[in-house]
Design a protein around this motif. Structure first.
Motif, PDB file in Angstrom:
ATOM      1  N   GLY A 186     -26.140 -24.145  22.806  1.00 47.61           N
ATOM      2  CA  GLY A 186     -24.755 -24.565  22.637  1.00 47.61           C
ATOM      3  C   GLY A 186     -23.897 -23.518  21.967  1.00 47.61           C
ATOM      4  N   THR A 187     -24.082 -22.261  22.324  1.00 52.58           N
ATOM      5  CA  THR A 187     -23.341 -21.176  21.696  1.00 52.58           C
ATOM      6  C   THR A 187     -21.876 -21.216  22.096  1.00 52.58           C
ATOM      7  OG1 THR A 187     -23.994 -19.729  23.513  1.00 52.58           O
ATOM      8  CG2 THR A 187     -25.319 -19.663  21.512  1.00 52.58           C
ATOM      9  N   GLU A 188     -21.053 -20.506  21.355  1.00 46.63           N
ATOM     10  CA  GLU A 188     -19.618 -20.468  21.582  1.00 46.63           C
ATOM     11  C   GLU A 188     -19.301 -20.050  23.018  1.00 46.63           C
ATOM     12  OE1 GLU A 188     -15.605 -18.297  19.797  1.00 46.63           O
ATOM     13  OE2 GLU A 188     -17.576 -17.864  18.964  1.00 46.63           O
ATOM     14  N   GLY A 189     -18.385 -20.760  23.625  1.00 46.49           N
ATOM     15  CA  GLY A 189     -17.992 -20.465  24.992  1.00 46.49           C
ATOM     16  C   GLY A 189     -18.648 -21.385  25.995  1.00 46.49           C
ATOM     17  N   GLY A 190     -19.756 -22.030  25.592  1.00 52.73           N
ATOM     18  CA  GLY A 190     -20.396 -22.995  26.460  1.00 52.73           C
ATOM     19  C   GLY A 190     -20.979 -22.424  27.732  1.00 52.73           C
ATOM     20  N   ASP A 191     -21.437 -21.160  27.706  1.00 52.48           N
ATOM     21  CA  ASP A 191     -22.040 -20.587  28.903  1.00 52.48           C
ATOM     22  C   ASP A 191     -23.250 -21.411  29.327  1.00 52.48           C
ATOM     23  OD1 ASP A 191     -20.269 -18.403  29.072  1.00 52.48           O
ATOM     24  OD2 ASP A 191     -21.396 -17.337  27.524  1.00 52.48           O
ATOM     25  N   LEU A 192     -23.336 -21.701  30.615  1.00 48.79           N
ATOM     26  CA  LEU A 192     -24.420 -22.528  31.115  1.00 48.79           C
ATOM     27  C   LEU A 192     -25.762 -21.809  31.059  1.00 48.79           C
ATOM     28  CD1 LEU A 192     -25.430 -25.098  32.486  1.00 48.79           C
ATOM     29  CD2 LEU A 192     -24.765 -24.088  34.687  1.00 48.79           C
ATOM     30  N   ARG A 193     -25.749 -20.498  31.378  1.00 49.31           N
ATOM     31  CA  ARG A 193     -26.987 -19.720  31.399  1.00 49.31           C
ATOM     32  C   ARG A 193     -26.816 -18.435  30.589  1.00 49.31           C
ATOM     33  NH1 ARG A 193     -30.911 -21.567  34.672  1.00 49.31           N
ATOM     34  NH2 ARG A 193     -30.311 -23.325  35.978  1.00 49.31           N
ATOM     35  N   LEU A 194     -27.920 -17.961  30.054  1.00 44.91           N
ATOM     36  CA  LEU A 194     -27.909 -16.764  29.219  1.00 44.91           C
ATOM     37  C   LEU A 194     -27.948 -15.504  30.072  1.00 44.91           C
ATOM     38  CD1 LEU A 194     -30.515 -17.879  26.517  1.00 44.91           C
ATOM     39  CD2 LEU A 194     -28.002 -17.938  26.340  1.00 44.91           C
ATOM     40  N   GLU A 195     -27.238 -14.482  29.625  1.00 47.35           N
ATOM     41  CA  GLU A 195     -27.277 -13.178  30.273  1.00 47.35           C
ATOM     42  C   GLU A 195     -28.471 -12.376  29.740  1.00 47.35           C
ATOM     43  OE1 GLU A 195     -23.448 -11.517  29.459  1.00 47.35           O
ATOM     44  OE2 GLU A 195     -22.518 -12.527  31.171  1.00 47.35           O
ATOM     45  N   GLN A 196     -28.485 -11.072  30.040  1.00 46.34           N
ATOM     46  CA  GLN A 196     -29.446 -10.101  29.519  1.00 46.34           C
ATOM     47  C   GLN A 196     -30.820 -10.168  30.191  1.00 46.34           C
ATOM     48  OE1 GLN A 196     -29.511 -10.276  25.226  1.00 46.34           O
ATOM     49  NE2 GLN A 196     -27.308  -9.918  25.053  1.00 46.34           N
ATOM     50  N   SER A 197     -30.870 -10.667  31.427  1.00 49.56           N
ATOM     51  CA  SER A 197     -32.129 -10.619  32.183  1.00 49.56           C
ATOM     52  C   SER A 197     -32.101  -9.400  33.090  1.00 49.56           C
ATOM     53  CB  SER A 197     -32.304 -11.893  33.019  1.00 49.56           C
ATOM     54  OG  SER A 197     -32.466 -13.010  32.183  1.00 49.56           O
ATOM     55  N   ASP A 198     -32.927  -8.402  32.768  1.00 50.70           N
ATOM     56  CA  ASP A 198     -32.968  -7.163  33.539  1.00 50.70           C
ATOM     57  C   ASP A 198     -34.062  -7.259  34.609  1.00 50.70           C
ATOM     58  OD1 ASP A 198     -32.245  -4.620  34.297  1.00 50.70           O
ATOM     59  OD2 ASP A 198     -32.778  -3.649  32.409  1.00 50.70           O
ATOM     60  N   PHE A 199     -34.178  -6.215  35.411  1.00 46.26           N
ATOM     61  CA  PHE A 199     -35.122  -6.232  36.524  1.00 46.26           C
ATOM     62  C   PHE A 199     -36.564  -6.416  36.066  1.00 46.26           C
ATOM     63  CE2 PHE A 199     -35.029  -1.889  35.138  1.00 46.26           C
ATOM     64  CZ  PHE A 199     -36.317  -1.414  35.337  1.00 46.26           C
ATOM     65  N   TYR A 200     -36.934  -5.856  34.909  1.00 47.40           N
ATOM     66  CA  TYR A 200     -38.323  -5.984  34.457  1.00 47.40           C
ATOM     67  C   TYR A 200     -38.609  -7.400  33.950  1.00 47.40           C
ATOM     68  CZ  TYR A 200     -36.045  -4.630  30.031  1.00 47.40           C
ATOM     69  OH  TYR A 200     -35.199  -4.547  28.952  1.00 47.40           O
ATOM     70  N   ASP A 201     -37.553  -8.142  33.550  1.00 42.71           N
ATOM     71  CA  ASP A 201     -37.746  -9.552  33.230  1.00 42.71           C
ATOM     72  C   ASP A 201     -38.122 -10.322  34.486  1.00 42.71           C
ATOM     73  OD1 ASP A 201     -37.050  -9.764  30.362  1.00 42.71           O
ATOM     74  OD2 ASP A 201     -35.088  -9.053  31.027  1.00 42.71           O
ATOM     75  N   TYR A 202     -37.442 -10.024  35.571  1.00 36.47           N
ATOM     76  CA  TYR A 202     -37.784 -10.673  36.845  1.00 36.47           C
ATOM     77  C   TYR A 202     -39.235 -10.369  37.215  1.00 36.47           C
ATOM     78  CZ  TYR A 202     -37.827 -11.805  41.815  1.00 36.47           C
ATOM     79  OH  TYR A 202     -38.153 -12.327  43.045  1.00 36.47           O
ATOM     80  N   LEU A 203     -39.623  -9.107  37.103  1.00 37.72           N
ATOM     81  CA  LEU A 203     -40.965  -8.688  37.499  1.00 37.72           C
ATOM     82  C   LEU A 203     -42.050  -9.260  36.594  1.00 37.72           C
ATOM     83  CD1 LEU A 203     -40.167  -4.918  38.143  1.00 37.72           C
ATOM     84  CD2 LEU A 203     -40.492  -6.690  39.888  1.00 37.72           C
ATOM     85  N   GLY A 204     -41.704  -9.451  35.316  1.00 35.79           N
ATOM     86  CA  GLY A 204     -42.692  -9.933  34.364  1.00 35.79           C
ATOM     87  C   GLY A 204     -43.668  -8.864  33.927  1.00 35.79           C
ATOM     88  N   THR A 205     -43.302  -7.594  34.130  1.00 29.35           N
ATOM     89  CA  THR A 205     -44.164  -6.480  33.723  1.00 29.35           C
ATOM     90  C   THR A 205     -43.347  -5.448  32.943  1.00 29.35           C
ATOM     91  OG1 THR A 205     -43.737  -5.294  35.800  1.00 29.35           O
ATOM     92  CG2 THR A 205     -45.646  -6.755  35.738  1.00 29.35           C
ATOM     93  N   ALA A 206     -43.992  -4.760  32.019  1.00 28.87           N
ATOM     94  CA  ALA A 206     -43.311  -3.727  31.243  1.00 28.87           C
ATOM     95  C   ALA A 206     -42.925  -2.559  32.157  1.00 28.87           C
ATOM     96  CB  ALA A 206     -44.212  -3.242  30.114  1.00 28.87           C
TER      97      ALA A 206
END
Length: 359
Positions: A186-206
């Motif tokens: 419930g952070t300020e602005g009420g964004d539905l989803r969080l940002e900061q997901s980069d390509f390696y987050d998608y991959l699940g590997t370092a």
């Protein structure tokens, strides 16, 4: 989010409904509407490069190179005068003419982009006269008629419903992507989803960057790509354009939309003059498929640009369409939720466009 795939674009549950309310549902609905009475920007021949100084196709008896300006670029035409390749000085993206394809996302929009444009990376930035060099002759001989996946094919491997693809090590490198995890704080602005997901987050590997930094994925961001993470996945991890570990460290494509827009990489085809409404480009004729487009959507980000997408081409209704990853749709899309994906006219994204770059 980890291990469970949610259907897009619909999200259910009382908790999520509350989040949607705080994220400004009415604002999103209003974004769908285009203001009336505003002249739409139309291509006048610069986009496809088929017109010479006289405005008529050139009459040639064999393949022929010519030069065009704004931006400076080399154009290869066949014996019939039709464009076969466009390469821009200082850029590594090459627009080639190939078999016709249609890109569509029927669950999210009625728009369909039927195109013969294929956008690929050349081994080094283009310079005037490079068509005479061996490296380019070898590259063009390999890709002139190739149906190997290009940037557009990569991009559509992450839209809603796209099937999973794995590499030789069993890592999922493509398939339906989220934008990011639900914002339950419930952070300020009420964004539905969080940002900061980069390509390696998608991959699940370092991922080890060239500056020695290591990107470590977060489990809650698995199969997620925010707007700049999506561009880095397509251009960087998949097409092998160099990637920075942040906006400040390393060389190549920066981490954020703002970093990309303000970097020295590539060529500014729509130079950034500011982030206010008055700084919207007055024309988009210089754009071509594969260009990165940058937007100012959120007043909370101050002078920072906060969204990036890639130009796909004209849809069957004559509108210039782009693809990007968005929280309203929960992932990469050319859809209409949260604003139609048009760069012409006077819709939400057209009004918030501020600059464009050709990498």
């Amino acid at each position: 989010m980890t291990g469970k795939k949610k259907s897009r674009p619909l999200v259910s549950g009382l908790v999520v409904l509350g989040l949607v309310a705080t994220s400004g549902y009415l604002t999103l609905e209003l974004r769908k509407q285009e203001e009336q009475g505003v002249t739409e920007v139309r291509n006048v021949g610069v986009l496809n490069g088929t017109r010479g100084q006289s405005g008529k196709p050139e009459d040639t008896s064999e393949d022929r190179w010519s030069r065009l300006e704004n931006p400076a670029r080399s154009v290869l035409r066949g014996a019939d005068g039709q464009v076969k390749a466009v390469l821009t000085d200082g850029a590594r993206t090459a627009k080639l003419t190939g078999p016709a394809r249609t890109f569509a996302e029927p669950t999210a929009t009625a728009s369909k982009v039927s195109t013969t444009d294929w956008v690929r990376l050349i081994p080094e930035p283009w310079t005037k006269g490079a068509e005479k060099q061996k490296w380019f002759k070898d590259w063009y001989a390999e890709y002139a008629d190739s149906k190997e996946d290009d940037l557009f094919a990569f991009a559509f491997q992450y839209v809603a419903g796209a099937p999973q693809r794995k590499d030789g090590q069993g890592v999922v490198v493509a398939g339906d992507a989220n934008f990011g995890p639900l914002n339950t704080a419930g952070t300020e602005g009420g964004d539905l989803r969080l940002e900061q997901s980069d390509f390696y987050d998608y991959l699940g590997t370092a991922y080890s960057f060239r500056d020695g930094s290591v990107g470590t994925p977060e489990a809650m961001r698995a199969r997620s790509l925010d707007c700049s993470g999506f561009i880095r996945m397509v251009l960087g991890f998949r097409a092998r354009y160099p990637l920075m570990s942040s906006d400040k460290s390393g060389d190549g494509l920066p981490r954020t939309a703002n970093g990309m827009a303000r970097s020295r990489q590539g060529v500014d085809v729509l130079p950034l003059t500011g982030v206010a409404a008055k700084d919207r480009p007055s024309t988009i004729d210089e754009l071509q498929p594969g260009d990165l487009v940058f937007f100012k959507l959120d007043t909370r980000t101050g002078e920072r640009l906060d969204h990036v997408g890639m130009v796909l081409g004209y849809d069957t209704q004559g509108h210039l369409i782009f693809v990007s990853s968005r929280e309203e749709v929960n992932g990469p899309t050319i859809g209409d939720v949260g604003g139609v994906s048009r760069l012409d006219g006077n819709g939400y994204y057209a009004k918030t466009l501020r600059s464009a770059k050709r990498l």
